[in-house]
Design a protein around this motif. Structure first.
Motif, PDB file in Angstrom:
ATOM      1  N   UNK A  23      32.683  34.752  32.524  1.00 13.23           N
ATOM      2  CA  UNK A  23      33.353  35.642  33.473  1.00 13.23           C
ATOM      3  C   UNK A  23      34.692  35.043  33.900  1.00 13.23           C
ATOM      4  N   UNK A  71      37.045  34.915  30.436  1.00 19.14           N
ATOM      5  CA  UNK A  71      37.539  36.263  30.098  1.00 19.14           C
ATOM      6  C   UNK A  71      38.299  36.875  31.277  1.00 19.14           C
ATOM      7  N   UNK A  72      38.302  36.202  32.396  1.00 19.86           N
ATOM      8  CA  UNK A  72      38.893  36.671  33.652  1.00 19.86           C
ATOM      9  C   UNK A  72      38.284  38.000  34.096  1.00 19.86           C
ATOM     10  N   UNK A  73      37.051  38.236  33.691  1.00 20.07           N
ATOM     11  CA  UNK A  73      36.421  39.499  34.054  1.00 20.07           C
ATOM     12  C   UNK A  73      35.897  39.474  35.490  1.00 20.07           C
ATOM     13  N   UNK A 106      37.582  38.451  37.945  1.00 18.55           N
ATOM     14  CA  UNK A 106      38.731  38.991  38.664  1.00 18.55           C
ATOM     15  C   UNK A 106      38.794  40.514  38.512  1.00 18.55           C
ATOM     16  N   UNK A 107      38.605  40.959  37.271  1.00 19.60           N
ATOM     17  CA  UNK A 107      38.685  42.402  37.028  1.00 19.60           C
ATOM     18  C   UNK A 107      37.536  43.134  37.732  1.00 19.60           C
ATOM     19  N   UNK A 108      36.348  42.534  37.738  1.00 14.85           N
ATOM     20  CA  UNK A 108      35.204  43.129  38.436  1.00 14.85           C
ATOM     21  C   UNK A 108      35.518  43.340  39.907  1.00 14.85           C
ATOM     22  N   UNK A 145      40.943  34.018  42.679  1.00 13.04           N
ATOM     23  CA  UNK A 145      40.368  34.314  41.363  1.00 13.04           C
ATOM     24  C   UNK A 145      41.462  34.491  40.322  1.00 13.04           C
TER      25      UNK A 145
END
Lengths: 299, 270
Positions: free
Chosen positions: B92, B95-97, B99-101, B270
């Motif tokens: 997470x 993938x910097x997901x 942050x996106x989440x 984040x």
């Protein structure tokens, strides 16, 4: 009927000694396409991170839809920061399903947004197989899920080829026509000029200019004119259909021309009227000059 | 809650690493379970030849002690499941997901809850797997079966469930803190195999045994056998059952690890 989408008051973020965002204030109204323009490292992404609550602020305040920074506001906001962030092993479809789950949006909307960005045919391919342009488009599709009122785009054309850039820009304009408020961060003057209605210029975390793009940054042609008989020149200008306006300053007449005309046409008309001119010079007032001027002043 | 489970399910189920590691866990468990009796029989026979005291056979698969035996053996394999947790959470970040989440509208508490739910689910599935294996082995190998005897020591399964959850919340906390998968795994192994055993050795026994991973490791202690009788005679403290105090301490540690994860997630950009 304008209503406030975002209001930011003296927002600051310091990383140690570095003031990445410094006492920034701005005001965004519904329907604006708001450009945030600044060179690399001027604090654009940090600013967007702050108003999206992924970066903790040092001081200051912001409020979305006059409703503070509550997480529920996020349902009305679609945003991408920097690079498109997705699970590389998941397909576009599955990635968007996760976004839809978070936003509590029906999966049927996924078809719609994939159509808008023209990725429907690649929906089952995993994200890691996408080209940069496709990734960027998928990010826009993700941001569009849930019919947001505000779309936040950070350098959406970064690293794309000219065709990709044109595609993304058209996409933004297409989306804007639906009445969505757009906040667009970019270091490309040209992009902001072409797309945005309002602009805020950032440098070293500070806003050095705020206003309408059209008012300050139009790039219409301005011509300086002087002759032996300025009064008869003015008479001709008054009757000329491609002259927008003109004014006299210290014996020099400044003429604003309408789009797609230049000084050659003007001098032709004056010659036809048998008027002798002693001085003619064309000025182009572009965003670029303006931007560079602004940055130079700051240094 | 269902929303978070759905999200977590998609993130895990389509991930190859997840399946490889979980498959490995299940495979090793199955091989050990189905092969260990003959292995132990051989050892016991070998030792018994020269032993001054009689070495009794260790019947692993008999109800009800089978639950204690199997959960004790499986304790060593919780590391594999923790690797899954470390990888899925550090993903997470890489993938910097995460942050996106958050940008998309998941709160930090929801994000943490979804990871906790994942840990609880994976622990539940692992425990269920062991339960099913145990049930089959028990039925095959117990000569005198009554309903009461089957579940008499089944609380060891709950103990194992708790052991997995607490160990994985520790791994979760480390991952939120360090964020990089390789480094986190390195530090987890280092701490598990070197730092804490060393501390335990250096500290007085009544303090050292309260270290988190020591507590977790000794929640289910070695089942009684000739060996444990021998060790007990040598002065070692071996729990024959699951102690309530240990359960409370371990739940306390899990809450603490989860809260630390929350603080890290809250305070950091984040």
């Amino acid at each position: 009927m304008n209503s406030t989408v975002l209001s930011v008051k003296n927002l600051s973020k310091h990383f140690g000694r570095l003031k990445a965002v410094d006492e920034l204030s701005l005001f965004i109204e519904k329907g604006n396409i708001y450009g945030i323009l600044g060179p690399n490292g001027s604090g654009k992404t940090t600013f967007l991170g702050l108003i999206l609550d992924v970066i903790n602020r040092t001081s200051g305040d912001y409020t979305w839809f006059n409703n503070g920074n509550d997480i529920s506001n996020r349902k009305k906001i679609g945003a991408i920061l920097e690079t498109p962030n997705f699970y590389p092993y998941l397909s576009a479809q599955k990635n968007l399903e996760i976004i839809a789950d978070i936003k509590e949006v029906d999966y049927s909307e996924i078809d719609e947004v994939l159509d808008i960005v023209d990725l429907s045919h690649r929906r089952q391919n995993s994200f890691r197989t996408y080209s940069l342009g496709m990734k960027q488009r998928l990010a826009i599709a993700a941001a569009l899920l849930g019919s947001p009122e505000v779309l936040i785009l950070d350098e959406p054309t970064n690293g794309l080829d000219p065709q990709g850039i044109a595609e993304i820009r058209n996409l933004i304009l297409k989306v804007a026509k639906r009445g969505i408020t757009i906040i667009l961060a970019s270091h490309l003057l040209d992009e902001v000029q072409k797309v945005c209605s309002h602009v805020s210029v950032l440098n070293k975390g500070k806003s050095i200019f705020n206003g309408r793009v059209h008012d300050v940054l139009n790039d219409s042609v301005q011509v300086e004119l002087a002759g032996t008989d300025n009064d008869s020149i003015k008479l001709v200008l008054k009757n000329c259909e491609f002259v927008e306006k003109f004014e006299e300053e210290n014996d020099i007449i400044l003429v604003n021309l309408k789009d797609n005309t230049d000084s050659a046409q003007l001098s032709q008309i004056l010659a036809d009227s048998k008027i002798v001119i002693t001085h003619i010079s064309q000025r182009k007032k572009s965003l670029e000059n303006y931007f560079l001027e602004l940055l130079a002043e700051e240094k | 809650m269902i929303k978070l489970l759905k999200i977590e399910y998609k993130k895990a189920v389509y991930n190859k690493t997840f399946w490889v590691l979980f498959g490995l866990y299940a495979l090793i468990i199955a091989i050990i379970y189905w092969g260990i009796q003959s292995f132990l029989d051989d050892i016991v026979e070998d030792i018994g030849k020269n032993a001054p005291i009689p070495v009794t056979n260790i019947p692993i698969y008999e109800f009800p002690s089978i639950w204690h035996n199997l959960t004790f053996i499986s304790g060593y394999l919780k590391l594999i499941l923790s690797i899954i947790v470390v990888i899925l959470i550090s993903n997470e970040y890489s993938f910097r997901t995460v942050r996106q989440n958050i940008i998309t509208g998941l709160s930090r508490v929801e994000f943490l809850t979804s990871k906790l739910l994942f840990i609880i689910c994976i622990s539940g599935i692992a425990t269920l797997f062991i339960f099913l294996n145990g049930l089959i082995l028990g039925f095959i190998n117990t000569s005198d079966i009554s309903f009461g005897i089957i579940f008499q020591k089944a609380h060891f399964l709950l103990g194992y469930f708790l052991e997995l959850i607490s160990f994985m919340t520790f791994a979760m906390m480390l991952t939120f803190l360090i964020r990089k998968s390789g480094l986190t795994l390195g530090i987890l192994l280092l701490y598990y195999y070197l730092v804490e055993p060393f501390l335990n050795y250096k500290l007085p026994n009544d303090i050292g045994s309260y270290l988190p991973l020591q507590q977790i490791a000794h929640l289910i202690d070695m089942p009684s056998s000739t060996l444990t009788d021998f060790l007990k005679a040598a002065g070692m403290n071996i729990n024959e059952n699951i102690e309530l105090v240990s359960v409370i301490i371990i739940i306390g540690y899990s809450v603490l690890f989860t809260y630390c994860s929350y603080l890290v997630l809250r305070k950091r950009d984040l």
